[in-house]
Design a protein around this motif. Structure first.
Motif, PDB file in Angstrom:
ATOM      1  N   ALA B  48      -6.782   5.790  -9.623  1.00  0.00           N
ATOM      2  CA  ALA B  48      -5.879   6.929  -9.491  1.00  0.00           C
ATOM      3  C   ALA B  48      -4.582   6.613  -8.763  1.00  0.00           C
ATOM      4  CB  ALA B  48      -6.580   8.108  -8.828  1.00  0.00           C
ATOM      5  N   PHE B  49      -4.033   5.516  -9.019  1.00  0.00           N
ATOM      6  CA  PHE B  49      -2.666   5.277  -8.572  1.00  0.00           C
ATOM      7  C   PHE B  49      -2.042   4.270  -9.525  1.00  0.00           C
ATOM      8  CE2 PHE B  49      -3.235   1.050  -7.104  1.00  0.00           C
ATOM      9  CZ  PHE B  49      -4.581   0.997  -6.820  1.00  0.00           C
ATOM     10  N   HIS B  50      -0.747   4.255  -9.521  1.00  0.00           N
ATOM     11  CA  HIS B  50      -0.055   3.385 -10.469  1.00  0.00           C
ATOM     12  C   HIS B  50       0.875   2.467  -9.692  1.00  0.00           C
ATOM     13  CE1 HIS B  50      -0.764   5.989 -14.253  1.00  0.00           C
ATOM     14  NE2 HIS B  50      -1.768   6.071 -13.415  1.00  0.00           N
ATOM     15  N   PRO B  51       0.369   1.371  -9.256  1.00  0.00           N
ATOM     16  CA  PRO B  51       1.138   0.536  -8.332  1.00  0.00           C
ATOM     17  C   PRO B  51       2.244  -0.245  -9.040  1.00  0.00           C
ATOM     18  CG  PRO B  51      -0.947  -0.489  -8.822  1.00  0.00           C
ATOM     19  CD  PRO B  51      -0.911   0.780  -9.595  1.00  0.00           C
ATOM     20  N   SER B  52       3.290  -0.521  -8.329  1.00  0.00           N
ATOM     21  CA  SER B  52       4.309  -1.393  -8.888  1.00  0.00           C
ATOM     22  C   SER B  52       4.174  -2.768  -8.269  1.00  0.00           C
ATOM     23  CB  SER B  52       5.696  -0.862  -8.595  1.00  0.00           C
ATOM     24  OG  SER B  52       6.072  -1.206  -7.295  1.00  0.00           O
ATOM     25  N   MET B  53       3.514  -2.853  -7.153  1.00  0.00           N
ATOM     26  CA  MET B  53       3.490  -4.124  -6.441  1.00  0.00           C
ATOM     27  C   MET B  53       2.342  -4.100  -5.454  1.00  0.00           C
ATOM     28  SD  MET B  53       5.012  -6.978  -6.075  1.00  0.00           S
ATOM     29  CE  MET B  53       6.554  -6.628  -6.889  1.00  0.00           C
ATOM     30  N   TRP B  54       1.645  -5.177  -5.358  1.00  0.00           N
ATOM     31  CA  TRP B  54       0.566  -5.243  -4.399  1.00  0.00           C
ATOM     32  C   TRP B  54       0.854  -6.289  -3.346  1.00  0.00           C
ATOM     33  CZ3 TRP B  54      -2.149  -5.599  -9.510  1.00  0.00           C
ATOM     34  CH2 TRP B  54      -2.628  -4.349  -9.920  1.00  0.00           C
ATOM     35  N   VAL B  55       0.347  -6.013  -2.179  1.00  0.00           N
ATOM     36  CA  VAL B  55       0.317  -7.053  -1.159  1.00  0.00           C
ATOM     37  C   VAL B  55      -1.075  -7.050  -0.564  1.00  0.00           C
ATOM     38  CG1 VAL B  55       1.258  -5.453   0.564  1.00  0.00           C
ATOM     39  CG2 VAL B  55       1.266  -7.902   1.024  1.00  0.00           C
ATOM     40  N   GLY B  56      -1.592  -8.213  -0.302  1.00  0.00           N
ATOM     41  CA  GLY B  56      -2.892  -8.307   0.330  1.00  0.00           C
ATOM     42  C   GLY B  56      -2.884  -9.389   1.389  1.00  0.00           C
ATOM     43  N   ILE B  57      -3.747  -9.210   2.383  1.00  0.00           N
ATOM     44  CA  ILE B  57      -3.861 -10.248   3.405  1.00  0.00           C
ATOM     45  C   ILE B  57      -5.304 -10.705   3.444  1.00  0.00           C
ATOM     46  CG2 ILE B  57      -3.548 -10.831   5.837  1.00  0.00           C
ATOM     47  CD1 ILE B  57      -1.507  -8.488   5.920  1.00  0.00           C
ATOM     48  N   GLU B  58      -5.496 -11.974   3.217  1.00  0.00           N
ATOM     49  CA  GLU B  58      -6.831 -12.560   3.212  1.00  0.00           C
ATOM     50  C   GLU B  58      -7.300 -12.792   4.657  1.00  0.00           C
ATOM     51  OE1 GLU B  58      -8.929 -13.510   0.777  1.00  0.00           O
ATOM     52  OE2 GLU B  58      -7.681 -12.755  -0.853  1.00  0.00           O
ATOM     53  N   PRO B  59      -8.606 -12.840   4.863  1.00  0.00           N
ATOM     54  CA  PRO B  59      -9.114 -13.139   6.217  1.00  0.00           C
ATOM     55  C   PRO B  59      -8.606 -14.477   6.764  1.00  0.00           C
ATOM     56  CG  PRO B  59     -10.868 -12.249   4.858  1.00  0.00           C
ATOM     57  CD  PRO B  59      -9.695 -12.451   3.946  1.00  0.00           C
ATOM     58  N   TYR B 168      -2.588 -12.422  11.712  1.00  0.00           N
ATOM     59  CA  TYR B 168      -2.812 -11.380  10.694  1.00  0.00           C
ATOM     60  C   TYR B 168      -4.164 -11.533  10.004  1.00  0.00           C
ATOM     61  CZ  TYR B 168       2.072  -9.709  10.820  1.00  0.00           C
ATOM     62  OH  TYR B 168       3.271  -9.170  11.194  1.00  0.00           O
ATOM     63  N   GLY B 169      -4.553 -12.774   9.764  1.00  0.00           N
ATOM     64  CA  GLY B 169      -5.822 -12.999   9.067  1.00  0.00           C
ATOM     65  C   GLY B 169      -7.005 -12.435   9.836  1.00  0.00           C
ATOM     66  N   LYS B 170      -6.966 -12.588  11.157  1.00  0.00           N
ATOM     67  CA  LYS B 170      -8.054 -12.089  11.998  1.00  0.00           C
ATOM     68  C   LYS B 170      -8.111 -10.556  11.980  1.00  0.00           C
ATOM     69  CE  LYS B 170      -9.400 -16.052  14.055  1.00  0.00           C
ATOM     70  NZ  LYS B 170      -9.009 -16.846  12.872  1.00  0.00           N
ATOM     71  N   LEU B 171      -6.989  -9.932  11.679  1.00  0.00           N
ATOM     72  CA  LEU B 171      -6.913  -8.468  11.708  1.00  0.00           C
ATOM     73  C   LEU B 171      -7.092  -7.836  10.332  1.00  0.00           C
ATOM     74  CD1 LEU B 171      -3.803  -8.289  14.059  1.00  0.00           C
ATOM     75  CD2 LEU B 171      -6.135  -7.594  14.678  1.00  0.00           C
ATOM     76  N   ALA B 172      -7.133  -8.658   9.294  1.00  0.00           N
ATOM     77  CA  ALA B 172      -7.083  -8.112   7.932  1.00  0.00           C
ATOM     78  C   ALA B 172      -8.222  -7.140   7.649  1.00  0.00           C
ATOM     79  CB  ALA B 172      -7.087  -9.249   6.913  1.00  0.00           C
ATOM     80  N   THR B 173      -9.439  -7.556   8.006  1.00  0.00           N
ATOM     81  CA  THR B 173     -10.587  -6.715   7.678  1.00  0.00           C
ATOM     82  C   THR B 173     -10.532  -5.391   8.430  1.00  0.00           C
ATOM     83  OG1 THR B 173     -11.834  -8.729   7.291  1.00  0.00           O
ATOM     84  CG2 THR B 173     -13.105  -6.708   7.515  1.00  0.00           C
ATOM     85  N   ALA B 174     -10.150  -5.458   9.696  1.00  0.00           N
ATOM     86  CA  ALA B 174     -10.032  -4.218  10.475  1.00  0.00           C
ATOM     87  C   ALA B 174      -8.895  -3.354   9.957  1.00  0.00           C
ATOM     88  CB  ALA B 174      -9.828  -4.552  11.954  1.00  0.00           C
ATOM     89  N   ALA B 175      -7.804  -3.992   9.592  1.00  0.00           N
ATOM     90  CA  ALA B 175      -6.645  -3.233   9.116  1.00  0.00           C
ATOM     91  C   ALA B 175      -6.963  -2.491   7.828  1.00  0.00           C
ATOM     92  CB  ALA B 175      -5.447  -4.173   8.906  1.00  0.00           C
ATOM     93  N   ALA B 176      -7.889  -3.052   7.041  1.00  0.00           N
ATOM     94  CA  ALA B 176      -8.248  -2.402   5.780  1.00  0.00           C
ATOM     95  C   ALA B 176      -8.922  -1.053   6.033  1.00  0.00           C
ATOM     96  CB  ALA B 176      -9.163  -3.313   4.963  1.00  0.00           C
ATOM     97  N   GLN B 177      -9.464  -0.846   7.271  1.00  0.00           N
ATOM     98  CA  GLN B 177     -10.111   0.420   7.601  1.00  0.00           C
ATOM     99  C   GLN B 177      -9.132   1.441   8.176  1.00  0.00           C
ATOM    100  OE1 GLN B 177     -13.290   0.445   6.631  1.00  0.00           O
ATOM    101  NE2 GLN B 177     -13.006  -1.719   6.104  1.00  0.00           N
TER     102      GLN B 177
END
Lengths: 151, 752
Positions: B48-59, B168-177
């Motif tokens: 239910a969203f139509h993204p134009s661009m994604w960003v992700g941060i891996e652990p 940032y990697g150490k925070l990625a999983t927490a940031a996802a919440q």
């Protein structure tokens, strides 16, 4: 059965001896760094080294490639450390980049025989290599830069 | 409108991101559209969203940015992720770029019109700032400190007073919440803190390109694939009458001969039709094709002869046309007599000739198709392939490779449809490769154009009235049979948007019938319109006995922003991008100064010429220095270009674009001409369709990119339009010969 060496590896070929080296490299060996651009030696995109000399792979039939040593962009260096490649990166030459393996191979051949080419010698050596994006100014600068580094 | 959603747990991103990654998307399209397109529960669309661009941060701290626009050398694949990475305060060395497949949920992916950065600068900033804020909030929560005491420093969240730091990697999983912050919570970096924007970076693909490892459409491979070449009808719309389906099979490696139907109605992006030869390597397919001995029925376009057509166009250009913009009464002014100048300008068809010709690999299985290709327009690939195969567009997965140049040709995926049809018919993956001859003989050509110019000069040498009329087969004819008039878009490229302050002005357009497919070409109608307007401006300056730079500045008149409100018929610019004559004035003045205009001592046979033109919302002035010797040989020792493109994300890459535009302009001015005889294109390869080589390209192009806080505008195309007229004006200065027709190779400049 034809025999040749590609990037130091012994190869044999038993297909049509009229097949241009370009398509052998690309379609049979999967060495796709060498590009098709015109098929008539007009653009230089397919430039490789045959026994150290720059040739257009699109007009070298396998019968003429037999017995020789072929070097492609993949074999120029394993990691982009050839002085010409380093200069290309430093000067930020490419735009789309498609013609650049051919340009680099042509420049590397010039470089191996002439460490300090003049503008006229560069123009002459590179005249057969087209770049539609128009990176000629940077190509010239990179060749000079490579020469300087070597000196 | 650009809503950002946390999609860390959405199934459809599997394969790109690992578990525990923070993944954000940016939504660009209106909610109403989403509702209509949402699929059944449990499907990907249910996200239910139509993204134009994604960003992700891996652990592990890798930042993955998805590039949804095509990379053809103009740099958007690097520039847009740079914007995001900057607002994220990410370490560019730890960014990985993934190329998006075609998907309408991204919004427009059609990489044309020099608008990638203009349209996506702000969404990218917001995506970066959102992710940064979520990382900060995750860290603040973990450390039990106020968010306001935390800041970021290159891939790290820092709490200064306690000295706590987290990658940032150490925070990625927490940031996802962390709940996605609203837009008004976002704080953008001040300009002084920018790491990448306006500073730039080399192309993300620089190393792989220089090592021959970059993946272009030409390089796509699939297990068990076949290779095909298609014999196209020599005349647009002609159908095959007969061919030898046995002889090609005698060629070693050839496996099948397969007919492809022609297009129905207007050609649009449909295949041209013809006969394909399928083989186990490219060369065998090319060789087999030579044995087809195909014969063809006549087509109504067999009447196309460029010599006669040119005369017809020029006649039409001398006949009253449709008015596109009008002010005052030019006829009344002309009737007063005085000094009146008239001129006919002509520019021929051009072919794109990207170094990589059109090429596509398709693997069709049942009602699904997977494509690997060089395309500027992956969603059009989905539509066209879907239509040809009779399957929904969303069943077509279009993987976008690097493009070996595009220049507008690869916005039109007719060649991709061919690969899909052949894959369906053979049951195997098929790669269709267009030879250079195919590319030149069966293109979507840049329009041929004839333009008529007329002006009367007052006692002060300035125009009292200006009339111009443009006649060209429109791009619309490729999409609607019978379209004969250039549309507002084409006319807005240098014809109705002439910024001169004139009391009496009329712009007209005349009809022209197409006989080939007409298509977008790097900078489109700006090429011929700028050629006529900027050359004619030079003619008027010389007729008035004035300096061409001073004359141009005088024509611009008062510093003002031009809108259709105060200047009826003037094309509307996007908000924030009104035509600002002060910006055009500035680039003219700076280019003149940089080139040594009026100061430099030029020897015999040398001359300077200037042209200035706004296109794709960018203001450009170019001065060309030319040398013409007694034998009539032309050399271009130097070019000075100054541009104001608003905020420029990647100045180095932009300089590269404008250096290249001067070479592209050299090619079209000196050599570019596609002609037809009895409907058949006469040119075939780089021997008879030449482009500039190192020795005949400009020796040195000095590009100055102005710093500006104005919103970002285009950089891929705007360097092209002023080049040809600046060169021709320089030739006039050097030789006294006025060029009104291109290309220059047909004109004798030797000293009489």
């Amino acid at each position: 059965m034809l025999r040749l060496k590609v990037n130091g590896v012994e190869r044999t070929f038993d297909g049509d001896s009229q097949m241009p080296l370009l398509w052998y490299l690309r379609d049979i060996l999967g060495l796709t760094g060498t590009k098709y651009g015109c098929g008539m030696a007009l653009c230089g995109s397919c430039t490789v080294h045959q026994n150290g000399k720059a040739v257009r792979a699109c007009v070298v039939p396998m019968s003429k490639a037999a017995g020789s040593e072929i070097r492609t962009i993949e074999g120029l260096s394993s990691d982009g450390s050839h002085p010409v490649q380093k200069a290309w990166m430093k000067i930020n030459v490419p735009q789309c980049g498609y013609c650049q393996p051919g340009q680099i191979m042509q420049a590397a051949a010039l470089f191996s025989s002439n460490h300090h080419p003049t503008d006229a010698q560069i123009d002459e050596a590179m005249a057969g290599n087209l770049c539609r994006c128009g990176t000629y100014q940077r190509i010239r600068a990179a060749i000079k830069d490579a020469a300087g580094e070597r000196a | 409108m650009n809503e950002i959603t946390n999609v860390s747990r959405r199934g459809f991103l599997q394969g790109v991101f690992s578990a525990g990654a923070l993944v954000l998307s940016v939504k660009l399209v209106p909610q109403s559209l989403l509702a209509a397109e949402t699929g059944a529960p449990g499907t990907v669309d249910q996200a239910a969203f139509h993204p134009s661009m994604w960003v992700g941060i891996e652990p592990d701290g890798t930042v993955i940015i998805v590039a949804h626009r095509s990379e053809m050398g103009s740099g958007s694949r690097t520039a847009l992720p740079l914007v995001l990475a900057d607002e994220l305060d990410a370490d560019w060395k730890r960014v990985r770029i993934e190329q998006a497949i075609g998907d309408k949920r991204y919004g427009s992916q059609d990489t044309d019109g020099s608008h990638s950065v203009r349209d996506f600068y702000q969404p990218m900033r917001e995506a970066g700032a959102t992710a940064r804020l979520m990382l900060v909030r995750a860290a603040a929560k973990e450390w039990g400190v106020p968010e306001s005491e935390c800041e970021t420093d290159l891939h790290t969240v820092v709490h200064k007073s306690s000295g706590k730091k987290a990658d940032y990697g150490k925070l990625a999983t927490a940031a996802a919440q962390v709940p996605v912050p609203s837009k008004d919570e976002l704080k953008f970096k001040p300009k002084s803190a920018w790491r990448y924007v306006a500073k730039g970076s080399p192309s993300y693909d620089l190393d792989t390109i220089c090592c021959g490892k970059a993946g272009y459409g030409m390089d796509a491979q699939a297990e068990g694939m076949l290779f095909a070449a298609v014999q196209h009808p020599p005349v647009l719309g002609s159908k095959v009458k007969s061919y030898d389906d046995k002889a090609p099979l005698q060629v070693k490696g050839v496996q099948q001969v397969i007919a492809i139907d022609g297009f129905k109605g207007a050609p649009a992006f449909q295949p041209l039709g013809g006969v394909a030869v399928v083989a186990d390597n490219t060369w065998s397919a090319f060789e087999g094709r030579k044995k087809l001995n195909a014969t063809w029925e006549n087509s109504p376009h067999s009447v196309y002869n460029s010599d006669e057509y040119k005369k017809d166009l020029q006649k039409t250009a001398r006949t009253a046309g449709k008015v596109s913009r009008i002010k005052g009464d030019v006829d009344a002014e002309f009737a007063k007599g005085g000094k009146i100048l008239e001129a006919d300008y002509y520019a021929p068809h051009l072919a794109h000739v990207s170094m990589e010709p059109p090429v596509a690999l398709a693997d069709v299985r049942g009602d699904k198709a997977v494509i690997w290709t060089s395309t500027q327009n992956p969603q059009a690939v989905q539509e066209v392939v879907g239509a040809q195969l009779g399957i929904p567009p969303e069943n077509v997965t279009c993987n976008v490779a690097l493009l070996g140049g595009g220049f507008g040709r690869k916005s039109k995926p007719d060649y991709v449809a061919e690969a899909a049809i052949l894959s369906k018919k053979t049951g195997k993956p098929v790669k269709v490769t267009w030879s250079r001859e195919d590319d030149i003989k069966f293109g979507y050509y840049h329009s041929v154009a004839a333009m008529y110019m007329k002006a009367s000069l007052g006692a002060d040498g300035m125009p009292t009235a200006w009339l111009h009329r443009s006649v060209f087969p429109p791009i619309g004819s490729t999409f609607a049979e019978g379209a004969q008039y250039g549309d507002a878009g084409e006319l807005g490229m240098g014809w109705t948007d002439v910024p001169y302050q004139l009391a009496n002005f009329r712009a007209e357009v005349g009809p022209a019938v197409n006989h080939v497919r007409i298509g977008w070409y790097r900078s489109v109608a700006n090429i011929y319109h700028a050629f006529a307007v900027q050359s004619f401006t030079d003619e008027l300056a010389h007729a008035a006995g004035k300096d061409p730079v001073e004359y141009r500045l005088a024509l611009l008149g008062d510093a003002r922003k031009i809108t259709p409100k105060d200047t009826p018929g003037f094309p509307e610019s996007p908000a924030g991008y009104e035509y600002d004559t002060a910006r055009l004035r500035r680039v003219i003045e700076l280019a003149a100064e940089q080139s040594g205009w009026g100061k430099k001592k030029l020897g015999k046979g040398r001359g300077l010429g200037i042209a200035a033109h706004r296109s794709f919302l960018t203001y450009v002035a170019t001065v060309v220095e030319v040398e013409v010797n007694n034998q009539g040989e032309i050399k271009i020792p130097r070019v000075d270009t100054v541009l104001d493109a608003g905020l420029v994300v990647n100045p180095e890459q932009t300089r590269n674009q404008f250096e290249g535009a001067a070479v592209f302009g050299t090619s079209l001015a000196r050599y570019g001409e596609i002609t037809a005889k009895n409907g058949v294109i006469e040119q075939s390869n780089f021997n008879d369709y030449q482009i500039a080589r190192m020795g005949d390209a400009p020796y040195h192009v000095n590009v100055r990119v102005l710093e500006s806080d104005a919103p970002p505008a285009g950089v891929g195309e705007p360097g092209v339009p002023p080049f040809a007229p600046a060169l021709c004006n320089a030739i006039f200065a050097a030789t006294g010969k006025r060029v009104r027709e291109l290309p220059l190779s047909k004109i004798d400049f030797s000293a009489a």
